[in-house]
Scaffold this motif. Structure first.
Motif, short mmCIF file in Angstrom:
data_model
loop_
_atom_site.label_atom_id
_atom_site.label_comp_id
_atom_site.label_asym_id
_atom_site.label_seq_id
_atom_site.Cartn_x
_atom_site.Cartn_y
_atom_site.Cartn_z
N ASN A 363 0.85 -1.19 0.00
CA ASN A 363 0.00 0.00 0.00
C ASN A 363 0.89 1.24 0.00
OD1 ASN A 363 -2.49 1.50 0.54
ND2 ASN A 363 -1.76 1.71 2.64
N MET A 366 -0.54 5.84 3.27
CA MET A 366 -1.23 5.38 4.48
C MET A 366 -2.74 5.33 4.32
SD MET A 366 0.77 6.91 7.81
CE MET A 366 -0.69 6.57 8.80
N ALA A 368 -4.66 4.32 7.30
CA ALA A 368 -5.21 4.67 8.60
C ALA A 368 -5.56 6.15 8.65
CB ALA A 368 -4.22 4.34 9.71
N ARG A 412 -11.94 4.61 1.16
CA ARG A 412 -11.39 3.92 2.32
C ARG A 412 -12.50 3.25 3.12
NH1 ARG A 412 -8.21 7.52 6.27
NH2 ARG A 412 -10.30 8.38 6.58
N PHE A 429 -1.91 -4.16 6.00
CA PHE A 429 -1.47 -3.21 4.99
C PHE A 429 -0.02 -2.83 5.29
CE2 PHE A 429 -5.97 -3.15 4.71
CZ PHE A 429 -6.31 -2.70 3.45
N THR A 431 2.93 -0.32 4.32
CA THR A 431 2.88 1.03 3.77
C THR A 431 4.24 1.72 3.87
OG1 THR A 431 0.56 1.19 4.42
CG2 THR A 431 1.68 3.26 3.95
N LEU A 442 -6.83 -0.43 12.34
CA LEU A 442 -7.70 0.20 11.35
C LEU A 442 -9.12 0.18 11.87
CD1 LEU A 442 -6.20 -1.33 8.07
CD2 LEU A 442 -5.75 0.91 9.10
N GLU A 459 -2.15 -1.80 10.02
CA GLU A 459 -1.24 -1.17 9.07
C GLU A 459 0.13 -1.04 9.72
OE1 GLU A 459 -1.26 2.51 5.94
OE2 GLU A 459 -2.06 2.93 7.94
N VAL A 461 3.90 0.50 8.90
CA VAL A 461 4.54 1.48 8.02
C VAL A 461 6.04 1.48 8.26
CG1 VAL A 461 4.55 3.89 7.25
CG2 VAL A 461 2.44 2.88 8.18
#
Length: 556
Positions: A363, A366, A368, A412, A429, A431, A442, A459, A461
């Protein structure tokens, strides 16, 4: 600062934060180990290294670039056609060659070579090399994916993004290349940057100037920039030890790109956006080990037995233009898209796949929600304290960055509602883009999350390899002003469980039937080619939970 003055790009979002005070060792054992040929032994014919990517159970993409004559420099359009032989072996000494072939390349594709080597066995380690004009390339190591119905005990991958050559050394790649436990490398975008020297670097210091010494806009420019990045020895080393799965974000073409333009593109003065994007996509197709050809479809899905699928998204080619500000009425338009209808359905179908346990999503930006009170801009002069002390309901107000999924809330909501309504679990996800490390839950409904804690996915990241983050933009020491900003973000967005606005480095993700865990590693100094990589933190997603929690320790 008025709402109309709030800018859209990720860089501008971080600058807004500064202004306001915010800011496969795996499925089966490998058949052996081998490193790429040491740099001093490489032939100039293969000066850009070797790479592999997009592993399937019986095939994998192999890549290299040849320079058959001195005139055949990247982007020049010069040099003769050349025949390039390739070999895949079951051992590092190439005594058991299992596949071989020959392909012709030339200036029409910038002397790059991309081969889909098939007829291989699932979940198997292989070695590969190329030969041209009497010269032999470095040796690369790759691995096929497990069979679709295979039971896979473990999958471990590197997760990286945002590698700006002008902002530092690719030491993160060197540390990853030294590992022997990676099944693949997932690159989430901003593999390179389009800027000229002096436009975007390390706290205004150009560590290594870009070539060409201009912003890149033409096909020749993009080819030269890809070539420059692929002369980096650490990047070459990581490409040579594991297959990569890649997607682009914006800087592979231009900052804050969308389907009809980009923030960093001036129509007319820099040509037509359609022509510039086509040039960027052609160079990407030529220079990256990916099953993609210019003008085709980049989003795709790979599968790793019954343990996991990985859906890689393209969130630049199909999106509508970003909103003009965080309070733009366009944000309420349910028809606005970041993925496009076909890709959105592709994503939803992948998330609903009951044949795999972990549904990973590559992804680029972001998903979120990250929000602040709508009166934030009027309190900019109050600095960090104003953010930390704001007495407002969590997950309310205006979005932090409308270049992210926050700028496309209806789409989203469709994704998160799909996860909720179908009772889907184990959606993660992965990211990049935001130059910081995050671990987020999420919320099915951001307005009720603080009371219900209802999370439908996670998520994770990764931070940037080198690109500037908040402390760089603020010009402050790490863990000072930015630490207060992190507190403010988490206070106003309680689904954000971990946040690091300051570090550069890489992440390593492991999947098992019991859970997913990501380790974050940070560099001691991105401008030092000898910098150490230090384990920072680890967060875990227990299977079936759709929640993230701090792990007891790093992966072993």
């Amino acid at each position: 600062m008025t709402p109309s003055e709030v800018q859209l790009s990720r860089r501008r979002a971080l600058q807004l934060a500064a202004a306001t005070g915010t800011g496969l060792a795996a499925a089966a054992a490998t058949t052996g180990s081998a490193s790429a040929t040491p740099p001093g032994r490489r032939s100039p014919v293969f000066g850009h290294g070797v790479a592999s990517g997009d592993p399937l159970p019986r095939s994998v993409v192999l890549w290299t670039r040849v320079t058959p004559t001195p005139a055949a420099t990247p982007g020049s359009g010069q040099g003769p056609a050349a025949d390039v032989e390739w070999e895949v072996a079951a051992d590092p000494g190439f005594r058991r060659i299992v596949r071989r072939g020959s392909v012709r390349t030339g200036p029409a594709r910038d002397h790059t070579v991309k081969v889909d080597a098939d007829g291989l066995s699932p979940a198997t380690g292989y070695w590969y090399r190329f030969r041209c004009a009497g010269a032999l390339s470095a040796v690369g190591r790759t691995r096929t994916a497990p069979a679709a119905d295979a039971t896979v005990p473990r999958l471990r991958m590197a997760v990286v993004s945002c590698a700006n050559l002008q902002a530092g050394w690719f030491t993160a790649y060197r540390h990853l290349a030294a590992r022997s436990d990676l099944d693949l490398v997932v690159h989430l975008g901003d593999y390179l940057y389009e800027y000229a020297p002096g436009e975007y670097q390390a706290r205004d210091v150009v560590v290594r100037p870009h070539d060409p010494a201009t912003e890149i806009v033409s096909l020749s420019d993009y080819r030269r920039r890809h070539a420059q990045y692929k002369t980096d020895p650490d990047l070459q080393a990581l490409h040579a030890v594991a297959p990569w799965v890649v997607t682009w974000d914006d800087h592979e073409s231009a900052n804050d790109a969308w389907s009809g333009g980009a923030e960093n593109h001036t129509e007319g003065a820099e040509g037509a956006w359609r022509a510039r994007r086509a040039a960027a996509q052609q160079a990407y197709a030529e220079w990256m080990p990916v099953r993609y050809e210019a003008g085709g479809q980049l989003y795709r899905r790979l599968r790793f037995g019954r343990l996991a699928s990985l859906s890689m998204l393209d969130l630049r080619s199909h999106r509508d233009q970003q909103a003009s500000s965080p309070v733009d009425p366009a944000l309420d338009d349910p028809s606005r898209t970041i993925a496009g209808p076909e890709q959105l359905q592709f994503l939803l179908d992948g998330l609903a796949d009951q044949q795999v346990q972990w549904k990973l999503v590559g992804n680029p930006v972001m998903i979120a929600p990250v929000r602040f009170p709508s009166g934030l801009e009027s309190r900019a002069a109050e600095g960090v304290a104003a953010l930390v002390d704001l007495p407002v309901p969590p997950v309310a107000g205006v979005p932090y960055n409308v270049d992210q999924w926050d700028g496309y809330p209806a789409e989203r909501a469709a994704v998160l509602g799909h996860l909720r309504d179908r009772g889907i679990r184990d959606a993660v996800f992965l990211t990049g883009d935001i130059h910081s490390g995050w671990a987020n839950e999420l919320p099915a409904d951001p307005s009720t999350y603080p009371l219900t804690g209802d999370s439908v996915g996670v998520e994770l990241v990764c931070t940037s390899v080198t690109s500037d983050n908040l402390d760089d933009i603020l010009g402050t020491p790490p863990r000072t002003a930015s630490a207060a900003v992190e507190t403010a973000v988490k206070v106003n967005n309680p689904h954000v469980k971990y946040l690091d606005f300051d570090s550069h480095g890489f992440s390593v993700l492991e999947l098992t039937e019991a859970g997913a865990q990501m380790d974050w590693f940070v560099l001691t100094d991105r401008t030092d080619p000898r910098a150490a990589a230090v384990w920072s933190t680890s967060w875990r997603v227990p299977a079936g939970s759709s929640r993230v929690e701090r792990a007891a320790g790093r992966l072993r």
